[in-house]
Design a protein around this motif. Structure first.
Motif, short mmCIF file in Angstrom:
data_model
loop_
_atom_site.label_atom_id
_atom_site.label_comp_id
_atom_site.label_asym_id
_atom_site.label_seq_id
_atom_site.Cartn_x
_atom_site.Cartn_y
_atom_site.Cartn_z
N VAL A 181 44.75 46.03 56.01
CA VAL A 181 44.40 44.62 56.15
C VAL A 181 43.15 44.28 55.34
N VAL A 182 42.11 45.12 55.49
CA VAL A 182 40.86 44.86 54.78
C VAL A 182 41.07 44.96 53.28
N GLY A 183 41.86 45.95 52.84
CA GLY A 183 42.15 46.08 51.41
C GLY A 183 42.84 44.85 50.86
N ALA A 184 43.83 44.34 51.63
CA ALA A 184 44.55 43.14 51.18
C ALA A 184 43.62 41.95 51.07
N LEU A 185 42.76 41.76 52.07
CA LEU A 185 41.83 40.64 52.03
C LEU A 185 40.83 40.79 50.89
N ALA A 186 40.36 42.05 50.68
CA ALA A 186 39.42 42.27 49.58
C ALA A 186 40.09 42.02 48.23
N GLY A 187 41.33 42.49 48.09
CA GLY A 187 42.05 42.26 46.84
C GLY A 187 42.26 40.78 46.58
N LEU A 188 42.61 40.04 47.62
CA LEU A 188 42.81 38.60 47.48
C LEU A 188 41.51 37.92 47.07
N ALA A 189 40.40 38.34 47.72
CA ALA A 189 39.11 37.73 47.38
C ALA A 189 38.71 38.04 45.94
N ILE A 190 38.89 39.30 45.53
CA ILE A 190 38.52 39.68 44.16
C ILE A 190 39.38 38.92 43.14
N HIS A 191 40.68 38.84 43.40
CA HIS A 191 41.57 38.14 42.47
C HIS A 191 41.20 36.65 42.39
N THR A 192 40.85 36.09 43.53
CA THR A 192 40.48 34.67 43.54
C THR A 192 39.22 34.43 42.72
N VAL A 193 38.22 35.29 42.96
CA VAL A 193 36.97 35.14 42.21
C VAL A 193 37.22 35.31 40.72
#
Length: 406
Positions: free
Chosen positions: A388-400
């Protein structure tokens, strides 16, 4: 644990499926949103795999590959046991830690309040009686009799009795305690002479010379008998009879000789040693244990015996004193703290070595499986959280990244 493993693995597979579908959709022109989903799924897979590797590495080699610093518990079991033993010894078996903990508990006050309850005193009394019966049952009578006999005989041989007997006899004479014995002897002697008149006269006549006439012997016997009877009767009936005074003086002199005359003391010691060495006396000393044992067993089994009643009363009294007396509570607390401090200081290495040796004796694979069975369920949450944390982190990084590129 199996269910949690399935959930964690399912989350990984779910992220893989989402990643595949999002990537296909992105290439198929489904829209810009698919890149965000793909990035989140990709990072979720990475997090899930990383945490799977970390959790698995605790218990075994991932995929069976001998990767360094994996299978930590099986390979480091002995070291972990030593570390656990050292940790317990330093943090739990330190004298100051044990003392402070016992001081905070207040053993004296709690124990006193507990013993002051009649039901608890009854329970302790019953347990003590059971322990006493068990101890007396285990002990071999022959062994105890030998020990008791040897101890009594050795102590009696080593202790000089004449001075003590002299002091006791002197006190008895001074208090007049011997007069009842003299009275009894005089009464018995008078009764015996009255009952055995003919025997006394025959004994006197039988000791006369053969040339004397028999009537003379008879007269002498009668005279001797009358004088003996008169003497004993007068001594019996006259408290101030001269013979009684002679007995008092004799006993007083004998008491002084027992205390100060070496020859008299030596004769008494020889008589004492001769009596102690007689088989009859040794048998009597040895048999004393049998009588004491039977008495103790009977008293322990009888709920209404004096022994158990007195033990119960003593426990109740002790409990009340301990619950109310601050000084006694302080003493009990001090004894408990001192005993515990001595034990942990003296035997800390033995206690910690018990932990170390016990862990070292465990089979590595079995230990690993056992630990995993106890804590593995919680470790599977790490895998799920990593996903879960990896998915959220990946989403945040991709968004940024997309926003920065825009």
């Amino acid at each position: 644990m199996r269910r949690m493993k399935a959930i964690a693995t399912g989350a990984l597979l779910f992220m893989a499926v989402v990643f595949a579908l999002a990537t296909w959709g992105e290439h198929a022109g489904a829209g810009a949103w698919t890149s965000y989903v793909a990035a989140a799924a990709e990072a979720g897979m990475v997090g899930a795999l990383a945490d799977w590797f970390a959790v698995t590495a605790l218990f075994r080699h991932p995929l069976g590959l001998p990767i360094p610093h994996t299978a930590i518990i099986p390979t480091k079991k002995n070291q972990l046991g030593r570390s656990l033993g050292d940790f317990v010894g330093e943090n739990f078996l330190a004298a100051d830690v044990v003392r402070s903990r016992l001081k905070a508990v207040g053993i004296g006050q709690r124990l006193g309040a507990w013993l002051a309850e009649p039901a608890h005193a009854d329970r302790v009394t019953a347990e003590l009686a059971t322990a006493l019966r068990g101890t007396l049952t285990v002990l071999r009578d022959s062994d105890v009799q030998a020990v008791v006999g040897e101890a009594i005989t050795r102590r009696a041989h080593a202790q000089e009795v004449a001075p003590g007997l002299g002091t006791m006899l002197e006190k008895v004479v001074a208090d007049g305690g011997h007069r009842r014995v003299v009275d009894l002897v005089c009464v018995r002697a008078a009764d015996w002479l009255d009952e055995h008149r003919d025997a006394v006269m025959d004994a006197v006549a039988g000791g006369a010379p053969g040339w004397t006439p028999r009537f003379v012997d008879r007269k002498v016997g009668e005279r001797v008998y009358r004088e003996l009877l008169r003497f004993v009767t007068e001594m019996r009936d006259m408290p101030d009879h001269p013979a009684r005074g002679a007995v008092d003086r004799f006993l007083t002199d004998f008491a002084a000789e027992l205390r100060s005359d070496p020859a008299t003391r030596g004769r008494v010691e020889r008589l004492k040693n001769d009596l102690l060495d007689r088989p009859e006396v040794q048998d009597l000393i040895a048999s004393a244990w049998g009588a004491v044992r039977a008495m103790l067993v009977a008293a322990a089994e009888d709920e209404h015996s004096q022994l158990r009643r007195r033990a119960r009363e003593a426990l109740l009294s002790l409990g009340r004193r301990m619950s109310e007396d601050d000084r006694l509570q302080g003493k009990v607390d001090g004894w408990a703290e001192g005993a515990a401090g001595y034990l942990v200081t003296t035997y800390r290495d033995e206690i910690t070595s018990l932990i170390t040796e016990t862990v070292a004796s465990w089979d590595a694979e079995h230990t690993s499986r056992k630990i995993e069975a106890h804590i593995g369920r919680d470790l599977q949450f790490i895998r799920i959280n990593g996903t879960v944390v990896g998915a959220l982190a990946g989403l945040a990084i991709h968004t940024v990244a997309r926003l920065s590129g825009a």
